[in-house]
Design a protein around this motif. Sequence first.
Motif, short mmCIF file in Angstrom:
data_model
loop_
_atom_site.label_atom_id
_atom_site.label_comp_id
_atom_site.label_asym_id
_atom_site.label_seq_id
_atom_site.Cartn_x
_atom_site.Cartn_y
_atom_site.Cartn_z
N ALA A 4 0.87 -1.17 0.06
CA ALA A 4 -0.02 -0.02 0.04
C ALA A 4 0.74 1.13 0.06
O ALA A 4 0.64 2.31 -0.55
CB ALA A 4 -0.93 0.09 1.28
N LEU A 5 2.08 1.36 0.55
CA LEU A 5 2.75 2.34 0.78
C LEU A 5 3.61 2.67 -0.41
O LEU A 5 3.81 3.85 -1.01
CB LEU A 5 3.91 2.14 1.86
CG LEU A 5 3.31 2.23 3.34
CD1 LEU A 5 4.34 1.61 4.25
CD2 LEU A 5 2.73 3.57 3.78
N ARG A 6 4.10 1.49 -0.94
CA ARG A 6 4.56 1.81 -2.39
C ARG A 6 3.90 2.17 -3.39
O ARG A 6 4.32 2.74 -4.51
CB ARG A 6 5.21 0.35 -2.82
CG ARG A 6 6.36 -0.29 -2.04
CD ARG A 6 6.97 -1.51 -2.54
NE ARG A 6 7.87 -2.24 -1.59
CZ ARG A 6 7.55 -3.43 -1.09
NH1 ARG A 6 6.51 -4.10 -1.43
NH2 ARG A 6 8.38 -3.93 -0.24
N ALA A 7 2.53 2.15 -3.39
CA ALA A 7 1.71 2.55 -4.50
C ALA A 7 2.20 2.46 -5.84
O ALA A 7 2.09 3.13 -6.95
CB ALA A 7 1.51 4.02 -4.44
N GLY A 8 2.46 0.88 -6.23
CA GLY A 8 2.94 0.63 -7.43
C GLY A 8 4.62 0.88 -7.67
O GLY A 8 4.96 0.18 -8.75
N GLY A 9 5.15 1.46 -6.97
CA GLY A 9 6.49 1.68 -7.17
C GLY A 9 7.42 0.63 -6.53
O GLY A 9 7.00 -0.17 -5.84
N CYS A 10 8.56 0.45 -6.83
CA CYS A 10 9.72 -0.41 -6.42
C CYS A 10 9.40 -1.69 -6.46
O CYS A 10 8.85 -2.49 -5.60
CB CYS A 10 9.89 0.17 -5.10
SG CYS A 10 11.30 -0.97 -4.13
N ALA A 11 9.50 -2.17 -7.81
CA ALA A 11 9.15 -3.69 -8.00
C ALA A 11 9.83 -4.54 -7.39
O ALA A 11 11.21 -4.33 -6.99
CB ALA A 11 8.96 -4.04 -9.57
N LEU A 12 9.42 -5.57 -6.69
CA LEU A 12 10.26 -6.69 -6.13
C LEU A 12 10.87 -7.63 -7.04
O LEU A 12 10.21 -8.02 -8.21
CB LEU A 12 9.44 -7.58 -5.03
CG LEU A 12 8.58 -6.63 -4.06
CD1 LEU A 12 7.79 -7.48 -3.17
CD2 LEU A 12 9.71 -6.00 -3.25
N SER A 13 11.98 -8.01 -6.87
CA SER A 13 12.69 -9.32 -7.53
C SER A 13 11.84 -10.50 -7.40
O SER A 13 11.44 -10.83 -6.43
CB SER A 13 14.20 -9.39 -7.28
OG SER A 13 14.68 -10.26 -7.88
#
Length: 320
Positions: A231-240
């Motif tokens: 929820a905090l990432r809001a779509g950013g910082c994709a996980l490996s």
Amino acid sequence: MRAIDRLTEGDRERDLLQRLRTGRVAAVDVERECLPFFTKLQVQTATHCNAACSTCPHPQVTRALSSGQMTEDLYERILRQLPGRGVERISPFLMNEPLVDKRLPRLVRRTREVVPEAEVTIITNGQLLDARRAVELAEAGMGEITVSVNGFERGAYGAVMVGLDFDAVVANLEALGRLRAAGDLGSMRVQVSALELGDAAERADAFEQRVGLPVFLRPVSNRAGAVDAQALRAGGCALSDRPAVCQRPFVKAYVLFDGRMVLCNSDWWREEIIGDVAQRSLEDLWHDARLMQIRRNHIEGRLPAGSPCARCDYPRLAID
């Protein structure tokens, strides 16, 4: 590994992690290949914090679990086991705001006296870090202070760092920037760390110019499932898709205020307690069978379902 993490990575840590992450250390060989002693140590001198940030489970944890302040006798007992063991960084805080502990300058000075080869570091929200305290800590021997600033304008900051005053923190940072430029902090480094929230990447350079301190960005972690990072990432910082072998069980040790060694700084709910430093030596705890098994689990990529490690997304954030 993100840039700010690389700054703290010593040669032994770098070499070990490279071998672990390229499959050159087998799980059966972990006891032989493991570092004989940790290189970094965090000690929870107190459990208190003056904020209730949305990125941190501290408020929920302190309502449910025991809290308090480490005795200076116990802190001394820990310090006495460190000289000559290759410890590179000692951080007198863990899951708390270090400046709430008014003993901090004295503890820093004592740490430098007993373990002069190690650098003393803290991460703070900066609310209490005015010019006077910064100079006091520099004179005590503090090597590095990182100030967490999640939000580079008042609205964004207030939505995350609940209970803190954006203007007061910025004023402190500006004062620190002036002290640093004038050489009044000696060799102590001061930097700003921000989570990759909202438009932080676009605003970071301007904020760095404003306060006169280097700014680094970090990915948002779920802290072993204690925070809703998605929820905090809001779509950013994709996980490996492929988690890296986590460095924390292999190079770092974490001691709670009451002397218990916890697995890591993401184990907020204290699910993996390795042992008690009041009953066993740090060296013994570092080679504990339970911790060795956790290391083997990481090498094999077999993290027990429901464990803090299985819930944690940090290993999927740690590699560029």
